[in-house]
Design a protein around this motif. Structure first.
Motif, short mmCIF file in Angstrom:
data_model
loop_
_atom_site.label_atom_id
_atom_site.label_comp_id
_atom_site.label_asym_id
_atom_site.label_seq_id
_atom_site.Cartn_x
_atom_site.Cartn_y
_atom_site.Cartn_z
N MET A 1 -47.64 -44.10 -3.54
CA MET A 1 -48.70 -43.19 -3.17
C MET A 1 -48.89 -43.25 -1.65
N TYR A 2 -48.99 -42.09 -1.02
CA TYR A 2 -49.19 -42.00 0.42
C TYR A 2 -50.68 -42.13 0.74
N ARG A 3 -50.96 -42.88 1.81
CA ARG A 3 -52.35 -43.05 2.26
C ARG A 3 -52.59 -42.13 3.45
N VAL A 4 -53.71 -41.38 3.40
CA VAL A 4 -54.03 -40.35 4.39
C VAL A 4 -55.29 -40.75 5.16
N LEU A 5 -55.26 -40.56 6.48
CA LEU A 5 -56.43 -40.72 7.33
C LEU A 5 -56.77 -39.35 7.89
N ILE A 6 -58.03 -38.94 7.78
CA ILE A 6 -58.48 -37.64 8.27
C ILE A 6 -59.37 -37.85 9.49
N ALA A 7 -59.07 -37.16 10.59
CA ALA A 7 -59.89 -37.21 11.81
C ALA A 7 -60.38 -35.80 12.11
N GLU A 8 -61.68 -35.59 11.99
CA GLU A 8 -62.29 -34.27 12.18
C GLU A 8 -63.74 -34.48 12.60
N ASP A 9 -64.15 -33.83 13.69
CA ASP A 9 -65.50 -34.04 14.19
C ASP A 9 -66.57 -33.24 13.42
N GLU A 10 -66.20 -32.19 12.75
CA GLU A 10 -67.18 -31.40 11.99
C GLU A 10 -67.28 -31.97 10.58
N ALA A 11 -68.47 -32.48 10.26
CA ALA A 11 -68.69 -33.18 8.99
C ALA A 11 -68.35 -32.32 7.78
N LEU A 12 -68.72 -31.05 7.79
CA LEU A 12 -68.46 -30.17 6.64
C LEU A 12 -66.96 -29.97 6.43
N VAL A 13 -66.23 -29.78 7.51
CA VAL A 13 -64.77 -29.62 7.41
C VAL A 13 -64.14 -30.92 6.92
N ARG A 14 -64.61 -32.04 7.47
CA ARG A 14 -64.09 -33.35 7.06
C ARG A 14 -64.33 -33.58 5.56
N GLN A 29 -53.74 -40.49 -1.40
CA GLN A 29 -55.14 -40.86 -1.47
C GLN A 29 -55.70 -40.90 -0.06
N VAL A 30 -56.96 -40.50 0.10
CA VAL A 30 -57.61 -40.55 1.40
C VAL A 30 -58.06 -41.99 1.63
N ALA A 31 -57.45 -42.63 2.61
CA ALA A 31 -57.76 -44.03 2.91
C ALA A 31 -59.00 -44.14 3.78
N GLY A 32 -59.29 -43.08 4.55
CA GLY A 32 -60.46 -43.10 5.42
C GLY A 32 -60.62 -41.79 6.15
N ASP A 33 -61.79 -41.66 6.81
CA ASP A 33 -62.03 -40.47 7.62
C ASP A 33 -62.79 -40.88 8.87
N ALA A 34 -62.47 -40.19 9.97
CA ALA A 34 -63.04 -40.52 11.27
C ALA A 34 -63.63 -39.27 11.90
N ALA A 35 -64.69 -39.46 12.71
CA ALA A 35 -65.38 -38.34 13.33
C ALA A 35 -64.85 -38.01 14.73
#
Length: 80
Positions: A1-14, A29-35
């Motif tokens: 399974m691939y682990r994904v990190l999402i970086a997006e400053d807009e909370a709704l889009v994130r 799977q989403v491993a984390g998200d950053a603003a």
């Protein structure tokens, strides 16, 4: 399974990126998200995701700068 990190400053889009795709069906799977890019860089160091999805323009450190730093940082390993 691939682990994904999402970086997006807009909370709704994130939130949408975290919940809308059927990550499990994609064998991910989403491993984390950053603003912002600074947070994404720190999380990348800790989580070591397989995939980084980043916004290009964010306050502080934008996605392109974060990618440049990750690419040149020997501790992160090769970034294609």
């Amino acid at each position: 399974m691939y682990r994904v990190l999402i970086a997006e400053d807009e909370a709704l889009v994130r939130m949408g990126l975290k919940t809308m795709p059927d990550w499990e069906k994609l064998d991910m799977q989403v491993a984390g998200d950053a603003a912002d890019g600074r947070e994404a860089y720190a999380m990348y160091q800790e989580l070591r995701p397989d995939i980084l999805i980043t916004d290009i323009r964010m306050p502080g450190m934008d996605g392109m700068e974060a990618l440049r730093i990750l690419k040149n940082d020997q501790r992160t390993g090769p970034v294609p």
